[in-house]
Design a protein around this motif. Structure first.
Motif, PDB file in Angstrom:
ATOM      1  N   TYR A 234      14.312   0.223   2.230  1.00  0.00           N
ATOM      2  CA  TYR A 234      14.081   0.928   0.978  1.00  0.00           C
ATOM      3  C   TYR A 234      14.463   2.384   1.196  1.00  0.00           C
ATOM      4  O   TYR A 234      13.866   3.051   2.053  1.00  0.00           O
ATOM      5  CB  TYR A 234      12.604   0.856   0.602  1.00  0.00           C
ATOM      6  CG  TYR A 234      12.013  -0.534   0.743  1.00  0.00           C
ATOM      7  CD1 TYR A 234      11.999  -1.408  -0.330  1.00  0.00           C
ATOM      8  CD2 TYR A 234      11.488  -0.957   1.971  1.00  0.00           C
ATOM      9  CE1 TYR A 234      11.471  -2.674  -0.196  1.00  0.00           C
ATOM     10  CE2 TYR A 234      10.963  -2.224   2.108  1.00  0.00           C
ATOM     11  CZ  TYR A 234      10.954  -3.082   1.030  1.00  0.00           C
ATOM     12  OH  TYR A 234      10.438  -4.337   1.171  1.00  0.00           O
TER      13      TYR A 234
ATOM     14  N   VAL B 287      14.283  -1.199   7.300  1.00  0.00           N
ATOM     15  CA  VAL B 287      13.059  -1.783   7.855  1.00  0.00           C
ATOM     16  C   VAL B 287      13.462  -2.821   8.900  1.00  0.00           C
ATOM     17  O   VAL B 287      12.904  -2.900   9.989  1.00  0.00           O
ATOM     18  CB  VAL B 287      12.219  -2.412   6.723  1.00  0.00           C
ATOM     19  CG1 VAL B 287      11.039  -3.175   7.306  1.00  0.00           C
ATOM     20  CG2 VAL B 287      11.747  -1.346   5.744  1.00  0.00           C
TER      21      VAL B 287
ATOM     22  N   SER C 145       3.359  -8.332  12.805  1.00  0.00           N
ATOM     23  CA  SER C 145       2.169  -7.566  12.445  1.00  0.00           C
ATOM     24  C   SER C 145       2.368  -6.934  11.071  1.00  0.00           C
ATOM     25  O   SER C 145       3.463  -6.966  10.503  1.00  0.00           O
ATOM     26  CB  SER C 145       1.883  -6.516  13.517  1.00  0.00           C
ATOM     27  OG  SER C 145       3.061  -5.786  13.759  1.00  0.00           O
ATOM     28  N   SER C 146       1.308  -6.347  10.569  1.00  0.00           N
ATOM     29  CA  SER C 146       1.341  -5.739   9.245  1.00  0.00           C
ATOM     30  C   SER C 146       2.360  -4.602   9.226  1.00  0.00           C
ATOM     31  O   SER C 146       2.413  -3.789  10.147  1.00  0.00           O
ATOM     32  CB  SER C 146      -0.058  -5.236   8.911  1.00  0.00           C
ATOM     33  OG  SER C 146      -0.042  -4.599   7.669  1.00  0.00           O
ATOM     34  N   GLY C 147       3.212  -4.573   8.214  1.00  0.00           N
ATOM     35  CA  GLY C 147       4.213  -3.512   8.109  1.00  0.00           C
ATOM     36  C   GLY C 147       5.474  -3.768   8.910  1.00  0.00           C
ATOM     37  O   GLY C 147       6.379  -2.930   8.945  1.00  0.00           O
ATOM     38  N   SER C 148       5.578  -4.945   9.563  1.00  0.00           N
ATOM     39  CA  SER C 148       6.743  -5.202  10.423  1.00  0.00           C
ATOM     40  C   SER C 148       7.986  -5.579   9.616  1.00  0.00           C
ATOM     41  O   SER C 148       9.097  -5.558  10.136  1.00  0.00           O
ATOM     42  CB  SER C 148       6.415  -6.309  11.429  1.00  0.00           C
ATOM     43  OG  SER C 148       6.061  -7.497  10.762  1.00  0.00           O
ATOM     44  N   GLY C 149       7.798  -5.949   8.360  1.00  0.00           N
ATOM     45  CA  GLY C 149       8.963  -6.269   7.535  1.00  0.00           C
ATOM     46  C   GLY C 149       9.027  -7.726   7.082  1.00  0.00           C
ATOM     47  O   GLY C 149      10.076  -8.185   6.612  1.00  0.00           O
ATOM     48  N   LYS C 150       7.903  -8.431   7.160  1.00  0.00           N
ATOM     49  CA  LYS C 150       7.897  -9.848   6.776  1.00  0.00           C
ATOM     50  C   LYS C 150       8.225 -10.019   5.296  1.00  0.00           C
ATOM     51  O   LYS C 150       9.077 -10.833   4.929  1.00  0.00           O
ATOM     52  CB  LYS C 150       6.521 -10.482   7.080  1.00  0.00           C
ATOM     53  CG  LYS C 150       6.112 -10.379   8.539  1.00  0.00           C
ATOM     54  CD  LYS C 150       4.795 -11.083   8.807  1.00  0.00           C
ATOM     55  CE  LYS C 150       3.597 -10.475   8.106  1.00  0.00           C
ATOM     56  NZ  LYS C 150       3.315  -9.073   8.517  1.00  0.00           N
ATOM     57  N   SER C 151       7.524  -9.251   4.452  1.00  0.00           N
ATOM     58  CA  SER C 151       7.784  -9.369   3.007  1.00  0.00           C
ATOM     59  C   SER C 151       9.183  -8.893   2.671  1.00  0.00           C
ATOM     60  O   SER C 151       9.846  -9.441   1.782  1.00  0.00           O
ATOM     61  CB  SER C 151       6.752  -8.561   2.213  1.00  0.00           C
ATOM     62  OG  SER C 151       5.457  -9.092   2.411  1.00  0.00           O
ATOM     63  N   THR C 152       9.640  -7.890   3.392  1.00  0.00           N
ATOM     64  CA  THR C 152      10.994  -7.378   3.174  1.00  0.00           C
ATOM     65  C   THR C 152      12.022  -8.474   3.449  1.00  0.00           C
ATOM     66  O   THR C 152      12.970  -8.663   2.673  1.00  0.00           O
ATOM     67  CB  THR C 152      11.226  -6.157   4.082  1.00  0.00           C
ATOM     68  OG1 THR C 152      10.229  -5.174   3.775  1.00  0.00           O
ATOM     69  CG2 THR C 152      12.604  -5.557   3.884  1.00  0.00           C
TER      70      THR C 152
ATOM     71  N   ARG D 298      11.938 -10.911   0.596  1.00  0.00           N
ATOM     72  CA  ARG D 298      12.581 -10.360  -0.609  1.00  0.00           C
ATOM     73  C   ARG D 298      14.090 -10.443  -0.499  1.00  0.00           C
ATOM     74  O   ARG D 298      14.780 -10.698  -1.483  1.00  0.00           O
ATOM     75  CB  ARG D 298      12.166  -8.908  -0.820  1.00  0.00           C
ATOM     76  CG  ARG D 298      10.822  -8.776  -1.493  1.00  0.00           C
ATOM     77  CD  ARG D 298      10.476  -7.307  -1.763  1.00  0.00           C
ATOM     78  NE  ARG D 298       9.029  -7.180  -1.682  1.00  0.00           N
ATOM     79  CZ  ARG D 298       8.361  -6.389  -0.852  1.00  0.00           C
ATOM     80  NH1 ARG D 298       9.018  -5.568  -0.041  1.00  0.00           N
ATOM     81  NH2 ARG D 298       7.056  -6.400  -0.836  1.00  0.00           N
TER      82      ARG D 298
HETATM   83  P1  ADP Z   1       4.826  -6.793   6.058  1.00  0.00           P
HETATM   84  O1  ADP Z   1       5.041  -7.748   4.926  1.00  0.00           O
HETATM   85  O2  ADP Z   1       5.260  -7.331   7.390  1.00  0.00           O
HETATM   86  O3  ADP Z   1       3.427  -6.285   6.136  1.00  0.00           O
HETATM   87  P2  ADP Z   1       6.646  -5.107   4.540  1.00  0.00           P
HETATM   88  O4  ADP Z   1       7.917  -5.868   4.569  1.00  0.00           O
HETATM   89  O5  ADP Z   1       5.845  -5.177   3.289  1.00  0.00           O
HETATM   90  O6  ADP Z   1       5.755  -5.515   5.819  1.00  0.00           O
HETATM   91  O7  ADP Z   1       6.937  -3.583   4.824  1.00  0.00           O
HETATM   92  C1  ADP Z   1       7.735  -3.143   5.896  1.00  0.00           C
HETATM   93  C2  ADP Z   1       7.878  -1.633   5.816  1.00  0.00           C
HETATM   94  O8  ADP Z   1       8.551  -1.277   4.611  1.00  0.00           O
HETATM   95  C3  ADP Z   1       6.562  -0.895   5.802  1.00  0.00           C
HETATM   96  O9  ADP Z   1       6.718   0.269   6.562  1.00  0.00           O
HETATM   97  C4  ADP Z   1       6.354  -0.566   4.352  1.00  0.00           C
HETATM   98  O10 ADP Z   1       5.607   0.611   4.210  1.00  0.00           O
HETATM   99  C5  ADP Z   1       7.765  -0.395   3.841  1.00  0.00           C
HETATM  100  N1  ADP Z   1       7.881  -0.787   2.422  1.00  0.00           N
HETATM  101  C6  ADP Z   1       7.517  -1.977   1.899  1.00  0.00           C
HETATM  102  N2  ADP Z   1       7.777  -2.029   0.577  1.00  0.00           N
HETATM  103  C7  ADP Z   1       8.311  -0.824   0.250  1.00  0.00           C
HETATM  104  C8  ADP Z   1       8.794  -0.245  -0.966  1.00  0.00           C
HETATM  105  N3  ADP Z   1       8.782  -0.929  -2.118  1.00  0.00           N
HETATM  106  N4  ADP Z   1       9.270   1.012  -0.909  1.00  0.00           N
HETATM  107  C9  ADP Z   1       9.296   1.711   0.241  1.00  0.00           C
HETATM  108  N5  ADP Z   1       8.871   1.224   1.429  1.00  0.00           N
HETATM  109  C10 ADP Z   1       8.373  -0.025   1.439  1.00  0.00           C
END
Ligand code: ADP
Ligand code: MG
Length: 233
Positions: free
Chosen positions: A22, A27, A46-53, A56
């Motif tokens: 982003y 990420v 772990s949390s914030g590692s980029g799983k949801s990214t 997406r």
């Molecule tokens: P996870 O799902 O593993 O907890 P995320 O994929 O949600 O991690 O996030 C990975 C990194 O990207 C984190 O540092 C988070 O703060 C950042 N991030 C997630 N979504 C956004 C967004 N919409 N805009 C900016 N940064 C984002």
């Protein structure tokens, strides 16, 4: 035609040197990953590692800065009903009954009413909610709402299911029930599944293969054991 009983073949999902993020920086950087048709790949990190990214990106909701994301060799350029998503927060429409929530993706695909009713009822029964067709989401427990999400995703016969910590908010017992249910219903589909979790035991239980996200990137663990994964994280 899409019915609950004629499952389409699972998609092959490929990431070629993909960088996702982003704004500034990535990420996930230069990720190469091949997800086989019909497999359950769990992704743990772990949390914030980029799983949801990562999810997406696979869903087509976040275009890569660099590299390519492919579904059966075709570049992913946006969301598709072929790739269903299931989230931790349920995303059900609060004013629609269970039946009408499950029917919705089929209605969007213009599946005729009788056929979509039948598929929806069949999947509602398969997830253990027969009798709850006319209830509203607010009348259901968290576990029941996740069952509705699962029915809604699978009734549309997707070729891939992308699941983002879907059981993360459930209590331990309900979570264990949902894990069993998921494995059970997936046996009747050939969809490819990418299941994201931060729970190592869940990853080991559900995955045919396990990918770990670390600061070095995304890596498939050849021999995944609890100890190996914990050491990587
Ligand atoms: P996870 O799902 O593993 O907890 P995320 O994929 O949600 O991690 O996030 C990975 C990194 O990207 C984190 O540092 C988070 O703060 C950042 N991030 C997630 N979504 C956004 C967004 N919409 N805009 C900016 N940064 C984002
Ligand atoms: Mg997440």
């Amino acid at each position: 035609m899409t019915t609950a009983t004629t499952a389409a073949a699972g998609l092959r999902l490929t990431l070629e040197r993909v960088t996702l993020g982003y704004g500034r920086g990535g990420v996930l950087r230069d990720v190469d990953l091949e997800i086989e048709p019909g497999e359950i790949l769990t992704v743990v990190g772990s949390s914030g590692s980029g799983k949801s990214t990562l999810l997406r990106g696979l869903a087509g909701l976040l275009p890569p800065y660099r590299g390519r994301i492919l579904a059966d060799g075709a570049e992913v350029t946006g969301p598709s009903p072929d790739r269903a998503m299931i989230f931790q927060e349920d995303g059900l429409l609060p004013w629609r009954t269970v039946l009408r929530n499950v029917e919705l993706p089929l209605a969007i695909r213009k599946v005729p009413r009788d056929e979509r009713r039948r598929a929806a009822r069949e999947w509602i029964a398969r997830v253990g909610l027969a009798g709850s067709e006319d209830r509203l989401p607010r009348e259901l427990s968290g576990g029941m709402r996740q069952r509705v999400q699962l029915a809604r995703a699978l009734a549309a016969a997707p070729r891939a299911v992308l699941m983002d910590e879907p059981f993360g908010a459930l209590d331990a017992q309900t979570r264990a029930e949902m894990q069993r249910l998921l494995l059970d219903v997936l046996r009747d589909t050939s969809a490819t599944v990418v299941f994201v979790t931060h729970d190592v035991d869940e990853a080991l239980l559900l995955g045919h293969r396990i990918a770990v996200i670390t600061s070095d990137g995304v890596r498939i663990l050849a021999e995944a054991t609890r100890e190996r994964i914990v050491k990587e994280l």
